[in-house]
Write a protein that holds these residues in place. Structure first.
Motif, PDB file in Angstrom:
ATOM      1  N   GLY A 195       0.913  -1.330   0.023  1.00 51.36           N
ATOM      2  CA  GLY A 195      -0.061   0.198  -0.058  1.00 51.36           C
ATOM      3  C   GLY A 195       0.855   1.093  -0.083  1.00 51.36           C
ATOM      4  N   GLY A 237      -3.192  -6.023   1.152  1.00 53.44           N
ATOM      5  CA  GLY A 237      -3.987  -5.009   1.845  1.00 53.44           C
ATOM      6  C   GLY A 237      -3.638  -4.655   3.155  1.00 53.44           C
ATOM      7  N   GLU A 238      -4.475  -4.108   3.852  1.00 51.93           N
ATOM      8  CA  GLU A 238      -4.424  -3.927   5.315  1.00 51.93           C
ATOM      9  C   GLU A 238      -4.172  -5.163   6.092  1.00 51.93           C
ATOM     10  OE1 GLU A 238      -8.348  -2.657   6.767  1.00 51.93           O
ATOM     11  OE2 GLU A 238      -7.588  -2.587   8.687  1.00 51.93           O
ATOM     12  N   ALA A 251      -8.289   0.961   4.191  1.00 51.69           N
ATOM     13  CA  ALA A 251      -8.632   1.691   2.921  1.00 51.69           C
ATOM     14  C   ALA A 251      -9.729   2.695   3.373  1.00 51.69           C
ATOM     15  CB  ALA A 251      -9.023   0.785   1.880  1.00 51.69           C
ATOM     16  N   GLY A 255      -5.177   5.138   6.215  1.00 51.56           N
ATOM     17  CA  GLY A 255      -4.759   3.839   5.103  1.00 51.56           C
ATOM     18  C   GLY A 255      -4.014   4.660   4.091  1.00 51.56           C
TER      19      GLY A 255
END
Ligand SMILES: [Zn+2]
Length: 339
Positions: A43, A64-65, A298, A303
């Motif tokens: 990210g 992602g996270e 996000a 984020g």
């Protein structure tokens, strides 16, 4: 020649090979369609793309996270996604330890850029002694700590690499990319100042950051905080009893009362440290949950790259007895400790 210099030489060479493969493997008359299709592994890297390219590019982030890049294996869908992309950005320096073969193969047909690795090569090209900037990965000989994003001023060099790669891919918009990158760099420079200022408010004897794994070396070096991780630089090897005992001794001896969890690393070892300290009548609490190798949710400030660093620095400073605004750098932090 030291091993370190050998590594740099190899990295520079690798960088140029990849850049070469990237720049030349496409047919020269291939038309670039907008938005440019960009794939980024993390990210933090993906977040640079809209800052620099705006509407001209669309970025897809693979991890992602809460995803740990050290352990991440690309899925079939990821590989297909990368094979369709106009350009692929990854960190390099072995951060994506299980994606090496995939990325090497991909670089034969697509422009593929190890952006942190190329930023490192750029240090030498600018006459900067990379040994004064780069940290070794002590666990694996001859390799560097890949967590460059923890030092905002180093990450600005990664922005330059992304800017140049996009400018090379899309010459008609190169000037726009340069202008946008300059604006983003100025914002990052302000964030860098903010972190420096608030960390300086932590009482000197308490300027110790203990985290789940060694992701914060560059943070410590840049902002003058002593840093210790329960696990090594990669999360591949788990912390042993000996590591945990050594850390407990350190916390007791130094009177350190806060350790920090990470969103991408399980808390097991950290809990063992807290229990070990308790057994020696020394109270240690979790000072907060930090974003080490992945950004926050996000769509939130956390984020984004800037929000991630803001959250980390603000959380660390407040837990270690320094002063920082509860909502951080620009009042956008969601508050709380990230858990
Ligand atoms: Zn890491």
């Amino acid at each position: 020649m030291t091993r370190r210099f050998t590594t740099i030489a190899v990295l520079v060479l690798l960088g140029s090979i990849l850049a070469y493969a990237g720049g030349r493997s496409e047919p020269a008359d291939r038309l670039l369609e907008y938005p440019i299709d960009v794939v980024a592994t993390t990210g933090m890297i993906g977040d640079i793309v809209p800052q620099v390219a705006g509407e001209y590019a669309r970025v897809h982030v693979l991890m992602g996270e809460e995803v740990d890049p050290h352990l991440y294996r690309p899925t079939r869908a990821d590989i297909a996604r990368m094979q369709r992309a106009d350009i692929v950005f990854y960190n390099g320096l072995y951060l994506e330890g299980r994606m090496g073969d995939t990325l090497a193969q991909l670089s034969r047909t697509r422009p593929v850029f190890p952006v942190a690795e190329l930023a490192v090569a750029g240090l030498a090209a600018d006459g900067i002694d990379e040994q004064s900037v780069l940290l070794d990965d002590e666990e694996y000989d001859g390799t560097f700590d890949p967590h460059l994003w923890m030092d905002v001023s180093l990450w600005m060099r990664v922005v330059d690499v992304v800017r140049d790669a996009l400018a090379e891919l899309d010459p008609p918009n190169a000037e726009t990319y340069r202008e946008n990158a300059t604006v983003y760099r100025e914002e990052l420079a302000e964030l860098d100042r903010y972190v420096r200022e608030i960390v300086a408010t932590i009482p000197e004897e308490r300027r110790v950051l203990v985290t789940a794994h060694d992701a914060f070396g560059y943070f410590g070096a840049a902002y003058e905080v002593e840093v210790l991780g329960v696990q090594g630089i990669s999360t591949e090897s788990e912390a042993g009893l000996e590591d945990i005992n050594a850390l407990v001794r350190f916390l007791v001896d130094r009177g350190v009362n806060a350790v920090f969890a990470e969103t991408t690393v399980p808390d097991r070892a950290l809990s063992a440290v807290i229990e070990g300290a308790a057994a020696r009548d020394h109270r240690v609490v979790v000072g907060g949950n930090l974003f080490s190798d992945a950004m926050g949710p996000a769509g939130s400030w956390e984020g984004t790259y800037m929000g991630m660093i803001d959250h980390n620095a603000t959380t660390i400073v407040r837990a270690l007895g320094g002063s920082a605004p509860e909502r951080g750098f620009t009042g956008r932090l969601s508050g709380g400790d990230g858990r």
